[in-house]
Design an enzyme around this catalytic site. Structure first.
Site, PDB file in Angstrom:
ATOM      1  N   ASP A 293       3.890   9.758  -0.700  1.00 19.56           N
ATOM      2  CA  ASP A 293       2.612   9.171  -0.204  1.00 19.56           C
ATOM      3  C   ASP A 293       2.259   7.716  -1.326  1.00 19.56           C
ATOM      4  O   ASP A 293       2.251   8.176  -2.445  1.00 19.56           O
ATOM      5  CB  ASP A 293       1.645   9.857  -0.301  1.00 19.56           C
ATOM      6  CG  ASP A 293       0.288   9.392   0.739  1.00 19.56           C
ATOM      7  OD1 ASP A 293       0.065   8.382   0.942  1.00 19.56           O
ATOM      8  OD2 ASP A 293      -0.322  10.511   1.536  1.00 19.56           O
TER       9      ASP A 293
ATOM     10  N   HIS B 233       0.665  -1.125  -0.075  1.00 19.12           N
ATOM     11  CA  HIS B 233       0.009   0.053   0.027  1.00 19.12           C
ATOM     12  C   HIS B 233       0.948   1.275   0.035  1.00 19.12           C
ATOM     13  O   HIS B 233       0.329   2.337  -0.135  1.00 19.12           O
ATOM     14  CB  HIS B 233      -0.863  -0.028   1.045  1.00 19.12           C
ATOM     15  CG  HIS B 233      -1.993  -1.177   1.067  1.00 19.12           C
ATOM     16  ND1 HIS B 233      -3.252  -0.722   0.949  1.00 19.12           N
ATOM     17  CD2 HIS B 233      -1.940  -2.380   1.045  1.00 19.12           C
ATOM     18  CE1 HIS B 233      -4.056  -2.064   0.830  1.00 19.12           C
ATOM     19  NE2 HIS B 233      -3.177  -2.913   1.034  1.00 19.12           N
TER      20      HIS B 233
HETATM   21  C1  G6P Z   1      -0.966   3.355   6.055  1.00 23.94           C
HETATM   22  C2  G6P Z   1      -0.407   2.049   6.135  1.00 23.94           C
HETATM   23  C3  G6P Z   1      -1.388   0.978   6.667  1.00 23.94           C
HETATM   24  C4  G6P Z   1      -1.643   1.105   8.210  1.00 23.94           C
HETATM   25  C5  G6P Z   1      -2.217   2.801   8.056  1.00 23.94           C
HETATM   26  C6  G6P Z   1      -2.490   3.090   9.552  1.00 23.94           C
HETATM   27  O1  G6P Z   1      -2.112   3.739   5.204  1.00 23.94           O
HETATM   28  O2  G6P Z   1      -0.296   1.646   4.517  1.00 23.94           O
HETATM   29  O3  G6P Z   1      -1.062  -0.307   6.758  1.00 23.94           O
HETATM   30  O4  G6P Z   1      -2.385   0.613   8.738  1.00 23.94           O
HETATM   31  O5  G6P Z   1      -1.107   3.675   7.509  1.00 23.94           O
HETATM   32  O6  G6P Z   1      -1.196   2.997  10.463  1.00 23.94           O
HETATM   33  P1  G6P Z   1      -1.228   2.235  11.591  1.00 23.94           P
HETATM   34  O7  G6P Z   1       0.207   1.954  11.893  1.00 23.94           O
HETATM   35  O8  G6P Z   1      -2.168   2.719  12.636  1.00 23.94           O
HETATM   36  O9  G6P Z   1      -1.623   0.457  11.111  1.00 23.94           O
END
Ligand code: G6P
Length: 498
Positions: A397, A169
């Site tokens: 990003d 992602h």
């Molecule tokens: C990004 C990453 C995700 C992640 C999200 C939130 O979008 O690609 O994998 O879940 O951030 O971050 P966190 O560390 O809270 O999961």
């Protein structure tokens, strides 16, 4: 779904992600319940999960480790516990203080610690073992994101019958940066256990292919990589790294599948009278200024919040913007708060916001409404409707879904999107005002262009962006990824999901 033992249900479709699609909420009396997470991946996969009655393996957050698996609206939820030390070393450490800054072009310096790597391997191993237990014969396993890059390789060894997809992602960096990683070869090998490796942008897929060529000398042309294997199709860990392998090989697809949002759901919310009333209320509470600008980000150093504030502060200081005419709403949702870089960023941003408000604000007008909260989707939609300009100034990003959400919401074909060329969304939203956020003068000029843009041009640009987002929604994304898996499913006699 195949239930060959009541205690060991097996599934034709298994999602493996660091986070579960549900959040655990504990009420005042200490009772825990579950609610659907706001994330985009959840809505993306919901139709497939429902049709296939799939399973989802993920960390429930926190360190509660006795949560039993359960069914949630037809999805089997398989919580993967992490110990306090694993949260520190695998999640906060290797995932978010090594890989995250490295993959975002070292905007912050990545930390390399061997203990963190050990923890990353251990946790990836555990995720892969659980996936192997839950996957029915010939099943499809879809692994997500940078936290779990070793899972495809481990799972391929255990279960040659399953079809494995991986989607990254976040960006995949250029080789000159990627090559810093002490475990660069292990990670590449881990990913190559998948049949299809998806990225957000064509450039990310290209960077990955170059890393594969440089580190393993495998042949990569177009979107396919030829991986030498042993007789059972497993990844060879040995040195048979020739360009033209004489033995058996398997083909891995590496290409881009830009993720999107449930665009129609956003448009529908935007059309709700109560949401429009809320938007009008937001505008009037800010004193109905001529221009409302909006930033919405996780509080993360990749998002370029400091650059945005700098440009805005200078425009006020130079008198190009008047405090009575303009208001900036900055939503910064709390994120990864125990990681040092994030603590520092929060301090810097809050200092800057305080300075700008102190220097330019009046009793009746504050320059910035800074909100360190997350909000429900409905409130976000009201904010998008209220905003004349949305500022997406990320330094790097993977995609940036805020840009797409703004376009989906503005069915009135109004509003201006200022979009960083370093966000994946810039590849698709070409009619946004594209900026290099490092160029503060350029950013200031672009903000002024947005402020002064005539209605007809706003409308032309928004219409083009909306067309793209409405036609390429998240259902298109997940279908195009899963479609790429079907030849693999067929060749193994597995289950075609579409
Ligand atoms: C990004 C990453 C995700 C992640 C999200 C939130 O979008 O690609 O994998 O879940 O951030 O971050 P966190 O560390 O809270 O999961």
């Amino acid at each position: 779904t195949e239930h060959d033992h009541p205690d060991h249900p097996r599934f034709d479709f298994v999602v493996v992600a660091n986070r579960l699609p549900v959040d655990r909420v504990v009420d005042g009396d200490g009772n825990a319940s579950w609610r659907t997470s706001p994330g985009g991946l959840v809505t993306a996969l919901e139709p497939v999960m429902r049709e296939t009655e799939g399973a989802w393996i993920g960390w429930p957050g926190g360190t509660v480790n006795d949560i039993e698996p359960f069914d949630y609206n037809g999805t089997w939820i398989e919580p993967m516990p992490l110990s306090a030390q694993e949260v520190e070393e695998y999640y906060e450490g290797f995932s978010n203080d090594t890989l995250w800054p490295l993959y975002h072009d070292v905007i912050a310096p990545p930390s390399y610690h061997r203990e963190w790597w050990d923890s990353y391997r251990t946790v990836n191993q555990r995720f892969a073992e659980r996936a192997a237990q839950l996957a029915a014969h010939g099943a499809t396993v879809w692994v997500h994101d940078y936290q779990l890059q070793l899972v495809p390789g481990i799972l391929r060894e255990m279960r040659p019958d399953v079809t494995i997809g991986f989607f990254n992602h976040i960006p995949f960096p250029a080789y000159g940066i990627y090559s810093q990683l002490p475990w660069r070869t292990q990670i590449i090998r881990g990913l190559l256990g998948a049949d299809v490796i998806g990225f957000q942008r064509a450039a990310d897929a290209g960077n990955f292919q170059r890393a594969v060529r440089r580190l393993l000398s495998y042949e990569a042309s177009g979107t396919t990589i030829t991986v030498p294997t042993d007789e059972d199709g497993k990844v060879t860990s040995g040195s048979r790294n020739t360009k033209r392998p004489s033995g058996p090989t398997r083909t891995v697809v590496a290409r881009h599948y830009p993720i999107s949002i449930d665009a129609l759901a956003y448009e529908r919310l935007a059309r709700e009278p109560r949401v429009q009333e809320r938007a009008a209320q937001i505008r009037s509470e800010l004193g109905n200024p001529r221009t409302i600008m909006l930033g919405v980000d996780r509080l993360d150093y990749t998002k370029g919040i400091r650059h945005r504030l700098k440009a805005y502060g200078e425009l006020l200081a130079e008198g190009r913007l008047q405090i009575e005419d303009v208001s900036l709403i900055q939503v910064a949702s709390p994120s990864r708060e125990r990681v040092e870089t994030y603590k520092q960023l929060r301090d810097e941003i809050e200092l800057t916001v305080g300075r700008i408000n102190g220097d330019f604000g009046t009793i009746g007008h504050s320059a910035i409404s800074y909100l360190h909260h997350g909000y429900p989707r409905e409130e976000m939609v009201a904010l998008f409707l209220a905003a004349d300009i949305v500022l997406v100034t990320a330094l790097r990003d993977g995609m940036n879904l805020v840009a797409k959400e703004y376009a989906a919401v503005r069915y009135d074909n109004d509003g201006v999107l200022v979009l960083s060329e370093f966000a994946g969304a810039a590849d698709e939203l070409k009619r946004a005002l594209l900026v290099n956020p490092h160029d503060i003068e350029g950013l200031k000029d672009t903000i002024m262009t947005a402020v002064e843009m005539p209605r007809a041009e706003r409308s032309r640009r928004m219409r083009a962006m909306r067309k793209r987002v409405m036609e390429h929604d998240v259902a298109v994304w997940s279908r195009s990824f899963l479609r790429e898996l079907s030849p693999y499913q067929l060749s193994r006699g597995g289950t075609d999901l579409l």
